[in-house]
Enzyme design. Structure first.
Site, short mmCIF file in Angstrom:
data_model
loop_
_atom_site.label_atom_id
_atom_site.label_comp_id
_atom_site.label_asym_id
_atom_site.label_seq_id
_atom_site.Cartn_x
_atom_site.Cartn_y
_atom_site.Cartn_z
N SER A 241 0.94 -1.17 -0.08
CA SER A 241 -0.11 0.02 0.13
C SER A 241 1.02 1.36 -0.16
O SER A 241 2.22 1.12 0.37
CB SER A 241 -0.80 -0.13 1.22
OG SER A 241 -0.11 0.20 2.28
N LYS A 242 0.32 2.30 0.00
CA LYS A 242 0.91 3.56 -0.15
C LYS A 242 1.94 4.00 1.01
O LYS A 242 3.11 4.39 0.88
CB LYS A 242 0.02 4.89 0.00
CG LYS A 242 -0.52 5.36 -1.32
CD LYS A 242 -1.18 6.84 -1.23
CE LYS A 242 -1.18 7.40 -2.40
NZ LYS A 242 -2.47 8.31 -2.51
N ARG A 243 1.58 3.23 2.04
CA ARG A 243 2.67 3.26 3.16
C ARG A 243 3.88 2.85 2.84
O ARG A 243 5.19 3.12 3.66
CB ARG A 243 1.92 2.30 4.33
CG ARG A 243 2.27 2.23 5.72
CD ARG A 243 1.23 1.77 6.51
NE ARG A 243 0.67 0.52 6.06
CZ ARG A 243 1.33 -0.36 6.23
NH1 ARG A 243 2.63 -0.98 6.68
NH2 ARG A 243 0.66 -1.53 5.72
N GLY A 245 5.58 3.23 0.17
CA GLY A 245 6.32 3.99 -0.83
C GLY A 245 5.44 4.04 -1.93
O GLY A 245 4.33 3.91 -2.02
#
Ligand code: GLU
Length: 464
Positions: A241-243, A245
């Site tokens: 996920s975005k977490r 990167g």
């Protein structure tokens, strides 16, 4: 003929997990001389957006995943879903359900309270609703009448045989109150109408497949073969996920990754061909098969992507890298005629770069006004070096302008003054580029050209 598809929902950018699924479906079609279709599953009107559609199309085109048909938009096919839904209704395989959302929430809560798995209880099945008057203010949904007993079994091309009991499945919604199809219904109508032979998709859909198979059977339709590809996880084992990167394809493009490098990396993520790590798109198509797709999730590894990107930069021709660099937003202001030949420059520096950004940075050095830091000036441009540079500059006026002769002139100068290579090379690097790190100095001199080199060195000497 093999026909595969990629069917993204336009509810965000194209993330790399989706891109890998698209790549596998695309490669499977290309390998078998088949066709690849792009279908946009946009029936969730609240979450779909035109921007997401554009991001998906841009990403596909940047990656070079070309499609033979599409993009087909599900919202253009509402009449067709309605028609198929009615045929299910007539056959008694579907029925209208008037339960309100509040009622369904209460039903599920009661089930959970009783320790049961929440599922639609069939309250509007025809046999359960005899004598019930449909409320007038409710827009009904159309539900599929799922078989009550038996198992749904299929041979998954990636995961092998999968069997799910019908007791696990409930009567899911086919058409929403607004007439749009749900994913599980639209996907069956489309995969059938588009004559798809192979459905290759993420394994987050394994739970949906038995529902879809039941619809195929209710409609008496031939089924495609299914292959479910495992997810991509972050390095902590959680779903990517975005977490973790960058996760969108366009972000990698903007970060200086080459499309073929990203494809190569994604191809290897969960699939292997012996020990092969670096390969072209064509090579991948020739090798690709679903048997070698791993059954377990793959972990994303940014360092490996960088390494593969570096390898692809080496593989890419100097001319095509020059094109990419000329088109990069970071070089908009550059006057290319004021510096050395770009492909030739690239040939000297590309081996060290692991991204297009690094390459751009190294290129720009040769096109910018030279500025030497005070620290470097004090350290390397000493009064003692002045006669050395002077003599070397003079030797350059007559030398044949090619790397070997320039190299010989450097050696002669070193001998003449009894000094070591760095004592001459560092001042030359600074005066010619403003940098202390450059490719081999004789190559840099050749590349910059006699006129510029003499100009820069003369200006340098007079400032010493
Ligand atoms: N629209 C679905 C998704 O984006 C497609 C699933 C499928 O390929 O059937 O997950």
């Amino acid at each position: 003929m093999v026909r595969t598809r990629f069917a993204p929902s336009p509810t965000g950018y194209l993330h790399i997990g989706g891109a890998r699924t698209a790549l596998y479906a695309w490669a499977y079609a290309r390998k078998h001389g088949g066709q690849f279709i792009l279908r946009v599953e946009d029936t969730d009107q609240e979450r779909s957006s035109a921007d997401s559609v554009q991001a998906i199309l841009d990403s596909m085109s940047w990656l070079g995943l070309d499609y033979d048909e599409g993009p087909v938009f599900q919202m253009d096919r509402l009449v067709r879903y309605r028609e198929v839904a009615e045929s299910l209704l007539i056959k008694g395989k579907a029925y209208w359900c008037y339960a309100t959302p509040e009622e369904l929430t209460a039903m599920r809560e009661a089930q959970r309270g009783a320790g049961l798995k929440p599922r639609y209880d069939g309250r509007w099945r025809p046999e359960n609703s005899v004598g019930k008057t449909p409320p007038e203010d409710i827009k009904p949904v159309l539900r599929f009448r799922n078989p009550d007993a038996g198992d749904v079994v299929w041979d998954d091309l990636v995961k092998g045989k999968i069997s799910v009991s019908n007791e696990e499945l409930d009567d899911f919604v086919l058409l929403r109150g607004d007439g749009t199809p749900t994913y599980n219904f639209g996907v069956v109508v489309d995969d059938h109408d588009m004559n798809l032979t192979h459905v290759i998709r993420g394994d987050d859909h394994v739970n949906n497949t038995p529902r879809q198979i039941n619809v195929y059977q209710a409609l008496n339709l031939e089924m495609p073969v299914f292959g479910h590809v495992p997810m991509i996880l972050g390095d902590d084992g959680e779903r990517l996920s975005k977490r973790h990167g960058a996760v969108s394809v366009t972000q990698y493009r903007d970060d200086g990754v080459l499309p073929d490098a990203l494809l190569n990396y994604l191809a290897r993520l969960g699939w292997s061909h012996g020990d092969e790590e670096v390969f072209t798109k064509n090579q991948f198509v020739a090798w690709f098969d679903l048997e070698h797709v791993s059954r377990s999730p793959a972990k994303f590894d940014g360092a490996k992507l960088n390494w593969i990107n570096g390898e692809h930069i080496k593989l890419e021709s100097n001319e095509s890298l020059a094109d990419i660099i000329r088109n990069s937003p970071a070089t908009k202001e550059v006057k290319w005629e004021d510096g050395p030949d770009l492909p030739k420059l690239i040939s000297l520096i590309k081996d060290r770069a692991t991204s297009i950004h690094e390459l751009v940075e190294s290129v720009l050095v040769f096109f910018q006004k030279i500025s030497i830091s005070e620290e470097d000036r004090v350290k390397f441009l000493t009064p003692e070096i002045k006669p050395v540079i002077d003599s070397f500059t003079n030797s350059l006026r007559r030398v044949e302008w090619e790397r070997a002769s320039i190299g010989a002139s450097i050696k002669n100068t070193l001998k003449e003054f009894g000094i070591k290579m760095p004592q001459l090379a560092m001042p030359l690097r600074l005066l010619l580029t403003g940098q202390t790190q450059t490719p081999a100095i004789d190559a840099v001199i050749e590349l910059i050209g006699r006129e510029q080199v003499l100009r820069r060195l003369e200006a340098g000497i007079s400032s010493l």
